[in-house]
Design a protein around this motif. Structure first.
Motif, PDB file in Angstrom:
ATOM      1  N   GLU A 228       0.821  -1.215   0.000  1.00 34.13           N
ATOM      2  CA  GLU A 228       0.000   0.000   0.000  1.00 34.13           C
ATOM      3  C   GLU A 228       0.851   1.260   0.000  1.00 34.13           C
ATOM      4  OE1 GLU A 228      -2.930   2.467   3.081  1.00 34.13           O
ATOM      5  OE2 GLU A 228      -2.419   0.376   3.501  1.00 34.13           O
ATOM      6  N   VAL A 229       1.860   1.295   0.876  1.00 34.79           N
ATOM      7  CA  VAL A 229       2.607   2.537   1.076  1.00 34.79           C
ATOM      8  C   VAL A 229       3.692   2.719   0.014  1.00 34.79           C
ATOM      9  CG1 VAL A 229       4.062   3.837   2.668  1.00 34.79           C
ATOM     10  CG2 VAL A 229       2.084   2.577   3.535  1.00 34.79           C
ATOM     11  N   LEU A 230       4.695   1.831  -0.001  1.00 33.31           N
ATOM     12  CA  LEU A 230       5.777   2.004  -0.969  1.00 33.31           C
ATOM     13  C   LEU A 230       5.276   1.768  -2.387  1.00 33.31           C
ATOM     14  CD1 LEU A 230       8.778   2.599  -1.367  1.00 33.31           C
ATOM     15  CD2 LEU A 230       9.202   0.139  -1.232  1.00 33.31           C
ATOM     16  N   GLY A 231       4.454   0.725  -2.559  1.00 30.37           N
ATOM     17  CA  GLY A 231       3.910   0.466  -3.889  1.00 30.37           C
ATOM     18  C   GLY A 231       3.065   1.617  -4.384  1.00 30.37           C
ATOM     19  N   GLY A 232       2.241   2.161  -3.509  1.00 27.29           N
ATOM     20  CA  GLY A 232       1.403   3.291  -3.908  1.00 27.29           C
ATOM     21  C   GLY A 232       2.208   4.527  -4.243  1.00 27.29           C
ATOM     22  N   LEU A 233       3.244   4.808  -3.452  1.00 27.29           N
ATOM     23  CA  LEU A 233       4.064   5.992  -3.714  1.00 27.29           C
ATOM     24  C   LEU A 233       4.803   5.874  -5.049  1.00 27.29           C
ATOM     25  CD1 LEU A 233       5.469   6.555  -0.121  1.00 27.29           C
ATOM     26  CD2 LEU A 233       3.946   8.112  -1.372  1.00 27.29           C
ATOM     27  N   LEU A 234       5.384   4.695  -5.329  1.00 25.26           N
ATOM     28  CA  LEU A 234       6.085   4.517  -6.603  1.00 25.26           C
ATOM     29  C   LEU A 234       5.115   4.616  -7.776  1.00 25.26           C
ATOM     30  CD1 LEU A 234       8.584   1.638  -5.728  1.00 25.26           C
ATOM     31  CD2 LEU A 234       9.148   4.021  -6.247  1.00 25.26           C
ATOM     32  N   ALA A 235       3.896   4.086  -7.613  1.00 24.20           N
ATOM     33  CA  ALA A 235       2.899   4.163  -8.676  1.00 24.20           C
ATOM     34  C   ALA A 235       2.499   5.609  -8.957  1.00 24.20           C
ATOM     35  CB  ALA A 235       1.669   3.336  -8.311  1.00 24.20           C
ATOM     36  N   GLU A 236       2.557   6.459  -7.935  1.00 24.06           N
ATOM     37  CA  GLU A 236       2.227   7.875  -8.106  1.00 24.06           C
ATOM     38  C   GLU A 236       3.360   8.662  -8.753  1.00 24.06           C
ATOM     39  OE1 GLU A 236       1.276   9.492  -4.321  1.00 24.06           O
ATOM     40  OE2 GLU A 236      -0.404   8.123  -3.969  1.00 24.06           O
ATOM     41  N   GLY A 237       4.531   8.064  -8.851  1.00 21.51           N
ATOM     42  CA  GLY A 237       5.671   8.755  -9.433  1.00 21.51           C
ATOM     43  C   GLY A 237       6.667   9.280  -8.427  1.00 21.51           C
ATOM     44  N   ALA A 238       6.485   8.936  -7.137  1.00 21.28           N
ATOM     45  CA  ALA A 238       7.464   9.345  -6.124  1.00 21.28           C
ATOM     46  C   ALA A 238       8.782   8.606  -6.349  1.00 21.28           C
ATOM     47  CB  ALA A 238       6.924   9.061  -4.730  1.00 21.28           C
ATOM     48  N   ARG A 239       9.878   9.172  -5.821  1.00 22.10           N
ATOM     49  CA  ARG A 239      11.209   8.603  -6.013  1.00 22.10           C
ATOM     50  C   ARG A 239      11.791   8.160  -4.674  1.00 22.10           C
ATOM     51  NH1 ARG A 239      15.020  11.791  -6.925  1.00 22.10           N
ATOM     52  NH2 ARG A 239      13.952  13.726  -6.350  1.00 22.10           N
ATOM     53  N   VAL A 240      12.386   6.977  -4.675  1.00 24.63           N
ATOM     54  CA  VAL A 240      13.161   6.537  -3.517  1.00 24.63           C
ATOM     55  C   VAL A 240      14.576   7.063  -3.704  1.00 24.63           C
ATOM     56  CG1 VAL A 240      14.041   4.572  -2.207  1.00 24.63           C
ATOM     57  CG2 VAL A 240      11.743   4.479  -3.208  1.00 24.63           C
ATOM     58  N   THR A 241      15.050   7.843  -2.759  1.00 20.59           N
ATOM     59  CA  THR A 241      16.352   8.496  -2.908  1.00 20.59           C
ATOM     60  C   THR A 241      17.444   7.866  -2.048  1.00 20.59           C
ATOM     61  OG1 THR A 241      15.803  10.134  -1.202  1.00 20.59           O
ATOM     62  CG2 THR A 241      15.272  10.691  -3.502  1.00 20.59           C
ATOM     63  N   GLY A 242      17.072   6.930  -1.158  1.00 20.15           N
ATOM     64  CA  GLY A 242      18.096   6.295  -0.333  1.00 20.15           C
ATOM     65  C   GLY A 242      17.478   5.389   0.701  1.00 20.15           C
ATOM     66  N   PHE A 243      18.343   4.781   1.521  1.00 20.32           N
ATOM     67  CA  PHE A 243      17.906   3.919   2.616  1.00 20.32           C
ATOM     68  C   PHE A 243      18.585   4.423   3.873  1.00 20.32           C
ATOM     69  CE2 PHE A 243      17.478  -0.171   4.947  1.00 20.32           C
ATOM     70  CZ  PHE A 243      16.107  -0.329   4.789  1.00 20.32           C
ATOM     71  N   HIS A 244      17.793   4.924   4.817  1.00 19.84           N
ATOM     72  CA  HIS A 244      18.305   5.638   5.984  1.00 19.84           C
ATOM     73  C   HIS A 244      18.530   4.718   7.177  1.00 19.84           C
ATOM     74  CE1 HIS A 244      18.734   8.591   9.140  1.00 19.84           C
ATOM     75  NE2 HIS A 244      17.621   8.193   9.719  1.00 19.84           N
ATOM     76  N   ASP A 245      19.746   4.765   7.721  1.00 22.98           N
ATOM     77  CA  ASP A 245      20.064   4.135   8.998  1.00 22.98           C
ATOM     78  C   ASP A 245      19.734   2.644   9.013  1.00 22.98           C
ATOM     79  OD1 ASP A 245      21.120   4.306  11.563  1.00 22.98           O
ATOM     80  OD2 ASP A 245      19.160   4.644  12.489  1.00 22.98           O
ATOM     81  N   ARG A 246      19.851   2.001   7.861  1.00 22.88           N
ATOM     82  CA  ARG A 246      19.574   0.568   7.707  1.00 22.88           C
ATOM     83  C   ARG A 246      18.152   0.188   8.095  1.00 22.88           C
ATOM     84  NH1 ARG A 246      24.296  -2.870   7.427  1.00 22.88           N
ATOM     85  NH2 ARG A 246      26.203  -1.635   7.472  1.00 22.88           N
ATOM     86  N   THR A 247      17.239   1.145   8.124  1.00 19.56           N
ATOM     87  CA  THR A 247      15.877   0.849   8.592  1.00 19.56           C
ATOM     88  C   THR A 247      14.778   1.360   7.666  1.00 19.56           C
ATOM     89  OG1 THR A 247      15.746   2.889   9.886  1.00 19.56           O
ATOM     90  CG2 THR A 247      16.591   0.934  11.020  1.00 19.56           C
ATOM     91  N   SER A 248      15.017   2.453   6.921  1.00 17.39           N
ATOM     92  CA  SER A 248      13.902   3.143   6.268  1.00 17.39           C
ATOM     93  C   SER A 248      14.232   3.613   4.863  1.00 17.39           C
ATOM     94  CB  SER A 248      13.484   4.387   7.081  1.00 17.39           C
ATOM     95  OG  SER A 248      13.342   4.092   8.437  1.00 17.39           O
ATOM     96  N   TYR A 249      13.262   3.441   3.960  1.00 17.66           N
ATOM     97  CA  TYR A 249      13.361   4.067   2.644  1.00 17.66           C
ATOM     98  C   TYR A 249      13.092   5.566   2.781  1.00 17.66           C
ATOM     99  CZ  TYR A 249      12.880  -0.664   0.732  1.00 17.66           C
ATOM    100  OH  TYR A 249      13.063  -1.987   0.433  1.00 17.66           O
TER     101      TYR A 249
END
Length: 262
Positions: A228-249
């Motif tokens: 729902e969250v990551l899939g939905g954001l990518l489908a909307e055109g949002a960009r993943v810019t990194g992976f923070h502190d080994r825990t979070s996109y």
């Protein structure tokens, strides 16, 4: 310390050893590894990438990739597996990158489970690859020891080879000051938060593979929440810019209001 060598493998005896290694890593029954020796033989003979990592002559990792669209630009890395303790995964990716560049390619793609923290850190922080698409139930259901019968949602990542190679010590991901947490961990379960911010953090559970064994219901909740969250954001055109502190996109939503002056 073991001496690690990465090289292409083509002979049936070595390909059979790769097949057996994949069975061991994925925990599959004999003959049910992610890539069989016959398939690897055909791919290698056709000029695709099949390589092994050897520690003092012992096979400790392997990778299989094939040419993909856009033709002449992209290599798709279908399977990579490595035993812990040898840094074979990174060595294979370095070798794969050099192999692709030598053939005039500019991008390597592959899929991975976005719920596995160590893979997200390796792909995004160490290599600098970026998720470009969320693929729901991509391989159906896999009953090996890694997937545990869960839906095989995957993130498709793209590794642009024109940039710098893998970093030995990657710089920390930049987190905008106004970032909010869109998905967090509470008592082992996912909690969906705000999704309307231009900058978001999407948490990953500490150990999804253990959770699949001990609490399949919680594992399913994580799968659906990440979809729902990551899939939905990518489908909307949002960009993943990194992976923070080994825990979070770290996810940045592009705003239609932020248009350059003309």
């Amino acid at each position: 310390m073991s001496t690690l060598q990465v090289r292409e493998v083509r002979e049936l005896t070595e390909l059979a050893a790769v097949d057996a290694l994949f069975e061991r890593i994925w925990g599959t029954a004999p003959g049910a590894s992610p890539m069989g020796a016959e398939q690897m033989r055909a791919l290698s003979h056709a000029g695709n990438y099949v390589a092994g990592a050897f520690a003092d002559g012992r096979l400790v990792g392997a990778s299989v990739a094939f040419f993909a669209a856009p033709i002449g630009q992209t290599l798709h890395s279908h399977v990579t597996g490595a035993l812990p303790g040898y840094a074979a995964g990174l060595a294979l990716k370095r070798h794969q990158r050099d192999w692709a560049l030598a053939r005039g390619l500019s991008r390597i793609t592959w899929t991975y489970d976005p719920l596995v923290r160590r893979n997200a850190h390796f792909n995004l922080a160490k290599l600098g690859a970026r998720p470009v698409e969320y693929l729901t139930r991509f391989y159906g259901r896999l009953d090996d020891s890694i997937n545990g019968g869960d839906d095989t949602d995957r993130a498709l990542v793209a590794w642009e080879l024109t940039g710098p190679g893998p970093a030995a010590v990657p710089p920390p991901a930049r987190v905008p000051a106004d970032a909010v947490t869109a998905l967090s961990v509470r008592d082992g379960l996912p909690v969906v938060g705000r999704l309307d911010s231009p900058a978001l953090l999407v948490d990953v559970p500490p150990d999804i593979e253990a959770l699949r064994r001990t609490d399949p219901g919680a594992a399913k909740a994580w799968r659906l929440a990440m979809r729902e969250v990551l899939g939905g954001l990518l489908a909307e055109g949002a960009r993943v810019t990194g992976f923070h502190d080994r825990t979070s996109y770290v996810v940045i939503r592009e705003s239609d209001d932020l248009m350059p002056d003309t």
